[in-house]
Write an enzyme that holds these catalytic residues in place. Structure first.
Site, mmCIF file in Angstrom:
data_model
loop_
_atom_site.group_PDB
_atom_site.id
_atom_site.type_symbol
_atom_site.label_atom_id
_atom_site.label_comp_id
_atom_site.label_asym_id
_atom_site.label_seq_id
_atom_site.Cartn_x
_atom_site.Cartn_y
_atom_site.Cartn_z
ATOM 1 N N LEU A 121 10.896 -20.853 -3.795
ATOM 2 C CA LEU A 121 10.076 -20.129 -3.438
ATOM 3 C C LEU A 121 8.800 -19.986 -4.405
ATOM 4 C CD1 LEU A 121 9.025 -17.361 -1.728
ATOM 5 C CD2 LEU A 121 9.878 -15.965 -3.714
ATOM 6 N N HIS B 276 3.426 3.095 -9.030
ATOM 7 C CA HIS B 276 3.241 1.625 -9.130
ATOM 8 C C HIS B 276 4.456 1.318 -9.787
ATOM 9 C CE1 HIS B 276 -0.728 2.204 -7.695
ATOM 10 N NE2 HIS B 276 -1.111 2.673 -8.927
ATOM 11 N N ASN C 227 1.493 3.306 -2.969
ATOM 12 C CA ASN C 227 2.133 3.814 -3.939
ATOM 13 C C ASN C 227 2.043 5.052 -4.569
ATOM 14 O OD1 ASN C 227 3.265 1.226 -4.335
ATOM 15 N ND2 ASN C 227 2.123 0.595 -5.739
ATOM 16 N N ASP D 178 0.812 -1.302 -0.112
ATOM 17 C CA ASP D 178 -0.160 0.144 -0.040
ATOM 18 C C ASP D 178 0.787 1.295 -0.027
ATOM 19 O OD1 ASP D 178 -2.486 1.470 -0.180
ATOM 20 O OD2 ASP D 178 -2.815 1.032 2.161
HETATM 21 C C1 FPP Z 1 -1.526 0.271 -3.439
HETATM 22 O O1 FPP Z 1 -1.123 1.534 -3.667
HETATM 23 C C2 FPP Z 1 -0.833 -0.406 -4.464
HETATM 24 C C3 FPP Z 1 -1.546 -1.266 -5.588
HETATM 25 C C4 FPP Z 1 -3.047 -1.058 -5.569
HETATM 26 C C5 FPP Z 1 -0.998 -1.892 -6.504
HETATM 27 C C6 FPP Z 1 0.079 -2.887 -6.303
HETATM 28 C C7 FPP Z 1 0.974 -3.153 -7.658
HETATM 29 C C8 FPP Z 1 2.079 -3.060 -7.908
HETATM 30 C C9 FPP Z 1 3.090 -3.026 -6.692
HETATM 31 C C10 FPP Z 1 2.686 -3.103 -9.094
HETATM 32 C C11 FPP Z 1 2.917 -4.425 -9.647
HETATM 33 C C12 FPP Z 1 2.842 -5.441 -8.885
HETATM 34 C C13 FPP Z 1 3.217 -6.872 -9.184
HETATM 35 C C14 FPP Z 1 2.950 -7.942 -8.356
HETATM 36 C C15 FPP Z 1 4.296 -6.904 -10.342
HETATM 37 P P1 FPP Z 1 -2.243 2.669 -3.917
HETATM 38 O O2 FPP Z 1 -2.421 2.908 -5.232
HETATM 39 O O3 FPP Z 1 -3.520 2.157 -3.246
HETATM 40 O O4 FPP Z 1 -1.587 3.714 -3.048
HETATM 41 P P2 FPP Z 1 -2.317 4.912 -1.996
HETATM 42 O O5 FPP Z 1 -3.191 4.145 -0.941
HETATM 43 O O6 FPP Z 1 -1.139 5.791 -1.587
HETATM 44 O O7 FPP Z 1 -3.341 5.660 -3.097
#
Ligand code: FPP
Length: 226
Positions: free
Chosen positions: A122, A28, A13, A11
């Protein structure tokens, strides 16, 4: 003790990117570097299962452009990571409501899963279009269709055959489970860190494992029985 199965809610990003005056998608992209670092660390540390909550059923409600970017990122990461899976003996799995994913992405996922099916290191599980309630509902439907057989209900969950997580990590300071592995986290230890996902790398992962090692798990028993 090293946990056998670590699950992570990645969480923060979007906030990480916004703090830098950039588009959310930039977070992301940087988050995929954390995925790579944490997978490598999991191999080094001898963790057997690493579960990553990449996209929830609820995330479909995000702006269309962001959903498209995330799906694109997923496809790109799978393609890029295949040599690493081979090199590190990683078995790759995707779990979730795959009927909502595009045909092209499903094909890439199938190829990567088939190619790594025999790997014994893994097990890296990416949860895509997943939610804990969806999982329990689909398991209940299939359980009923099978005539409520004797045996374990958990064999009908999408995670069948995978041990329950020992440790669940959530980054970015939020302290909730957000419809992740609801059934499976019955006795899981939770670890919350203020670090945003793009900043969660090996050092932060090691800290979480150190914290886990200091816990006493009782599974409903008393301290004296352990
Ligand atoms: C949460 O941050 C993150 C996500 C919803 C996406 C996670 C995806 C990745 C890290 C990219 C690729 C993954 C793989 C497995 C290759 P948010 O956008 O909810 O952040 P915020 O809470 O600050 O808005």
């Amino acid at each position: 003790m090293i946990p056998k199965h670590v699950a992570i809610i990645m969480d923060g990003n979007g906030r990480w990117a916004r703090m830098r005056g950039k588009e959310r998608v930039y977070g992301h992209y940087e988050g995929t570097e954390s995925v790579r670092a944490c997978s490598e660390f999991a191999v080094e540390a001898g963790i057997q299962y690493l579960s990553l909550f990449a996209f929830s059923e609820e995330n479909w409600a995000r702006p269309e452009a962001e959903v498209a970017e995330l799906m694109h990122l997923m496809a790109k990461s799978i393609l890029n990571e295949r040599p690493t899976f081979r090199k590190n003996n990683i078995r790759f799995l995707v779990i979730g409501n795959r009927s909502r994913l595009s045909e092209a992405l499903n094909r890439d996922i199938d190829e990567a899963m088939e190619e790594t099916a025999g790997n014994t290191g893994l097990t890296l599980i990416v949860f895509l279009s997943y939610s804990g309630r969806w999982d329990i509902e689909q398991a209940a439907e299939r359980f009923a269709a099978a005539g409520a057989p004797q045996g374990r209900f958990s064999d009908f969950l999408a995670t069948s055959g995978i041990p329950d997580p020992d440790l669940l990590i959530r980054t970015s300071g939020e302290k909730r489970i957000s419809n992740f592995l609801l059934w499976q986290c019955a006795y899981t230890e939770f670890y919350f860190t203020p670090a945003f996902w793009p900043d969660f790398r090996k050092t932060e992962f090691r800290q979480a494992l150190d914290d886990f090692a200091s816990r006493q798990r009782r599974f409903g028993k008393t301290g004296e029985q352990i």
